[in-house]
Design an enzyme around this catalytic site. Structure first.
Site: not given
Ligand code: NAP
Ligand code: GDD
Length: 325
Positions: A126, A128, A151, A155
């Protein structure tokens, strides 16, 4: 014989679009679902593939169930889409987020390494992970990571394990570093769907206001249906690699709100939007904008749906859900 794919996260947003694409390409698709008293097939129903999937039971937190599935199915491809994917929740449930998002992929990688080393593996990475980092205002495969949430951190671990199992054991593993992608079956908590759902309710007189957090955050929003094609293409290449996937256009949450209200004929959206601190995050990712040149070059991938078309598609679908003609 038909190719086989195991898709985790089959009941989420991307799972149904990916399953649809794979089925159209002649694959037999196994969809991982956790044990529920009442599983929710509404996203698969929306895409129209509910009855074309072989459901297998397991949980990203349960290593043995994943080992057993890989050992018995020997799928040609695994698409790991399952995750605790809501950034805001990850601040309050960091351990759960880490278990599902970091250890889950590790269990799958080990299962492939031990029982099915020819299985190709896609990891749902991601944007992010970039967090605060950018390269002249955009992010590409060379941009360093600086995650801003549990999160994002979880990841990053899965990203590097995916790379590491490729480098250490020669497995065919690929990271798709996908920027935000949305659709009419986007989870209702995510800002785009929250906005289009809210706008539809306001239009139909079912709500008076829309409560949101930080309107200044900017995201590179594309259509999920376009992005699952990139996932598939990554596993069809001669050599495994990692790819940034996005549109190259960035819009603020405010611009999304404006466009959604505009699509129902309301210019003065400020009358309806209330800023509510409960929707703000302890740390924010201010600006995401993809440079997906590598995907364009190597995968021949580019997005088809524009920002304006996406907003309109989502508002229309929500109006229809509430019964408007
Ligand atoms: P989503 O709608 O939140 O779907 C996530 C799926 O993961 C759900 O079906 C959920 O199952 C499943 N899941 C969660 N915990 C699980 C567990 N312990 N065991 C088995 N399954 C579990 O996410 P999405 O938008 O489709 O995104 C797909 C993947 O891409 C995610 O990994 C996400 O982090 C990543 N990603 C998404 C975007 C985006 O903009 N959408 C961008 C970059 C990366 P239930 O239905 O049973 O809850
Ligand atoms: N959810 C939400 N709700 N977000 C809001 C709100 C609100 O009321 N108001 C403002 N925002 C802002 C958030 O602070 C964030 O900056 C932006 O809107 C987008 O939030 P989300 O839609 O929740 O998505 P995200 O960018 O945090 O994460 C999504 O995209 C990632 C890829 O960049 C998720 O799909 C992740 O799983 C994915 O990895």
């Amino acid at each position: 014989m038909a190719k086989t794919a195991l898709v985790t996260g089959i009941l989420g947003q991307d799972g149904p679009y990916l399953a649809d694409l794979l089925i159209k390409k002649g694959y037999r698709v196994f969809g991982l679902i956790r044990r529920y008293s009442n599983p929710n097939f509404s996203n698969l129903d929306y895409v129209g593939v509910t009855n074309e999937i072989d459901y297998v039971e397991g949980d990203m937190n349960d290593e043995a169930s994943l080992l057993n599935l890989i050992r018995t199915l020997h799928p040609d491809e695994v698409y790991n889409l399952a995750a605790q994917s809501f950034v805001k929740t990850s601040f309050d449930q960091a351990k759960l987020t880490t278990e599902v998002n970091s250890l889950g992929p590790l269990y799958l990688l080990n299962a492939i390494k031990f029982f099915s080393p020819t299985t190709k593996f896609y990891q749902a990475s991601t944007s992010e992970m970039f967090g605060l980092q950018h390269t002249n205002g955009y992010q590409d495969e060379q941009t360093p990571f600086h995650p801003r949430s549990p999160y994002g951190v979880s990841k990053v671990y899965a990203y590097w394990m995916t790379v590491n199992y490729r480098e250490s054991y020669g497995l065919f593993t690929a990271n798709g570093i996908l920027f935000n992608h949305e659709s009419p079956i986007r989870g209702i908590q995510f800002v785009t769907r929250k906005i289009t759902d809210g706008v539809a309710k306001i239009k139909l007189g079912l709500a008076k206001e829309l409560r949101l957090g930080n309107l200044d955050a900017k995201r590179d929003w594309g259509f999920a249906g376009d992005y699952v094609e990139a996932m598939y293409l990554m596993l069809q290449q001669k050599n495994p690699d990692d790819y940034v996937i996005g549109t190259g256009e960035s819009h603020s949450v405010r611009e999304f709100v404006e466009a959604a209200f505009k699509s129902i004929g309301i210019a003065d959206w400020k009358k309806y939007v209330v800023i509510d601190p409960q929707f703000k995050r302890p740390a924010e990712v201010p600006n995401l904008k993809a440079k997906a040149d590598k995907a364009k070059r190597n995968l021949n991938w580019k997005p088809k749906v524009s920002f304006e078309e996406l907003v309109e598609m989502m508002v229309k679908a929500d109006l229809k859900r509430y019964g408007s003609k």
